[in-house]
Design an enzyme around this catalytic site. Structure first.
Site, mmCIF file in Angstrom:
data_model
loop_
_atom_site.group_PDB
_atom_site.id
_atom_site.type_symbol
_atom_site.label_atom_id
_atom_site.label_comp_id
_atom_site.label_asym_id
_atom_site.label_seq_id
_atom_site.Cartn_x
_atom_site.Cartn_y
_atom_site.Cartn_z
ATOM 1 N N ARG A 26 -10.275 10.646 -12.000
ATOM 2 C CA ARG A 26 -9.687 10.691 -10.650
ATOM 3 C C ARG A 26 -9.065 9.354 -10.245
ATOM 4 O O ARG A 26 -8.449 9.253 -9.193
ATOM 5 C CB ARG A 26 -10.765 11.068 -9.626
ATOM 6 C CG ARG A 26 -11.290 12.490 -9.747
ATOM 7 C CD ARG A 26 -12.411 12.740 -8.753
ATOM 8 N NE ARG A 26 -11.978 12.452 -7.399
ATOM 9 C CZ ARG A 26 -12.786 12.016 -6.421
ATOM 10 N NH1 ARG A 26 -14.076 11.776 -6.679
ATOM 11 N NH2 ARG A 26 -12.332 11.801 -5.203
ATOM 12 N N LYS A 27 -9.222 8.329 -11.063
ATOM 13 C CA LYS A 27 -8.740 6.997 -10.720
ATOM 14 C C LYS A 27 -7.322 6.748 -11.247
ATOM 15 O O LYS A 27 -6.999 7.104 -12.374
ATOM 16 C CB LYS A 27 -9.672 5.923 -11.282
ATOM 17 C CG LYS A 27 -11.085 5.975 -10.741
ATOM 18 C CD LYS A 27 -11.953 4.902 -11.383
ATOM 19 C CE LYS A 27 -13.379 4.950 -10.870
ATOM 20 N NZ LYS A 27 -14.228 3.913 -11.518
ATOM 21 N N ASP A 35 0.832 -1.198 0.000
ATOM 22 C CA ASP A 35 0.000 0.000 0.000
ATOM 23 C C ASP A 35 0.871 1.255 0.000
ATOM 24 O O ASP A 35 0.573 2.242 -0.690
ATOM 25 C CB ASP A 35 -0.924 -0.012 1.218
ATOM 26 C CG ASP A 35 -1.945 1.107 1.185
ATOM 27 O OD1 ASP A 35 -2.533 1.344 0.110
ATOM 28 O OD2 ASP A 35 -2.156 1.752 2.223
#
Length: 249
Positions: free
Chosen positions: A214-215, A169
């Site tokens: 926005r991705k 992450d």
């Protein structure tokens, strides 16, 4: 030397113990002079943030070799002040987010003062997350050199899956930020292939798959230092967030 001096002055500040100071000073190597101690004082009490992406005494041979490999390909400034281009950029890494980034003002000053980045909140070097990230914006890639400390144990002798997920992450999120600015994790899919032994050094490689509004979609793999063994595969989706959203929390 810096670590030992740090212990000395932390002990002085927290304990006020002359016995502690005497014990630590007596254990300093003979090669450490008073002048070198005095020169070290400004860095010990400096308000400048520490960049954790630089090598420290806990880094093993593999991690140092990989660091030198990528760092030698980074942009640099010559003695004459000229910039030399490079394929990679080493990304600084601090133990704070709120202090050195926009947003976070909705939190109280007490919380802000105590806040620490999750992967950088262990004082003992080498005990948990030791890593450095390099970015190659042209090739849309990031690579992280990660050495797992003894505090990250899950199955006996191996790294906890949650710690691996944390690093994936961290790396993919950092990579997404390089291309899209501030983002938040929307989805993280992980497939664990083989365990990672505690104390070992692995490579976490991230590739940009697609940007769509926005991705930001990123894929990632974790391999042994030589790339011969696949430990983990993952895909991640991040969504861009504006400063106003950061302010709101």
């Amino acid at each position: 030397m810096a670590r030992r001096l740090g212990r000395i002055f932390r002990g002085f500040q927290s304990l006020g113990s002359l016995a502690f100071m005497k014990s630590e000073l007596s254990n300093l190597p003979a090669s450490v002079s008073l002048k070198s101690m005095v020169r070290a004082l400004p860095s010990l009490f400096s308000s400048n943030p520490r960049d954790f992406s630089f090598p420290n005494s806990s880094w093993g041979t593999e991690m140092r070799q990989l660091y030198e490999h990528y760092n030698s390909q980074c942009e640099a400034v010559t003695d004459g002040g000229e910039e030399q281009g490079g394929l990679w950029n080493r990304l600084p890494s601090y133990n704070r987010s709120l202090k050195y980034a926009a947003g976070g003002v909705y939190l109280s000053k007490i919380i802000q003062a105590k806040a620490r980045l999750f992967t950088r909140n262990i004082r003992d070097p080498g005990a948990a997350f030791e890593y450095v990230i390099f970015a190659n914006k042209k090739e849309q890639r990031c690579v992280c050199i990660f050495q797992a400390g003894h505090l990250l144990e899950g199955p006996p002798g191996n790294v906890h899956g949650g710690a691996i997920a944390t690093m994936i992450d961290t790396v993919t999120g950092t990579h997404a930020c390089v291309h899209s600015g501030p983002v938040m994790t929307a989805n993280l899919n992980i497939n664990y292939r083989s365990p990672i032994p505690l104390g070992s050094t692995v490579l976490i490689e991230s590739s940009l798959d697609k940007k769509e509004g926005r991705k930001t979609l990123v894929s990632c793999k974790v391999t042994s230092a030589d790339g011969a063994r696949l430990h983990t595969e993952a895909t991640a989706l991040f969504v861009s967030i504006g400063v106003s959203q950061l302010m709101k929390g």
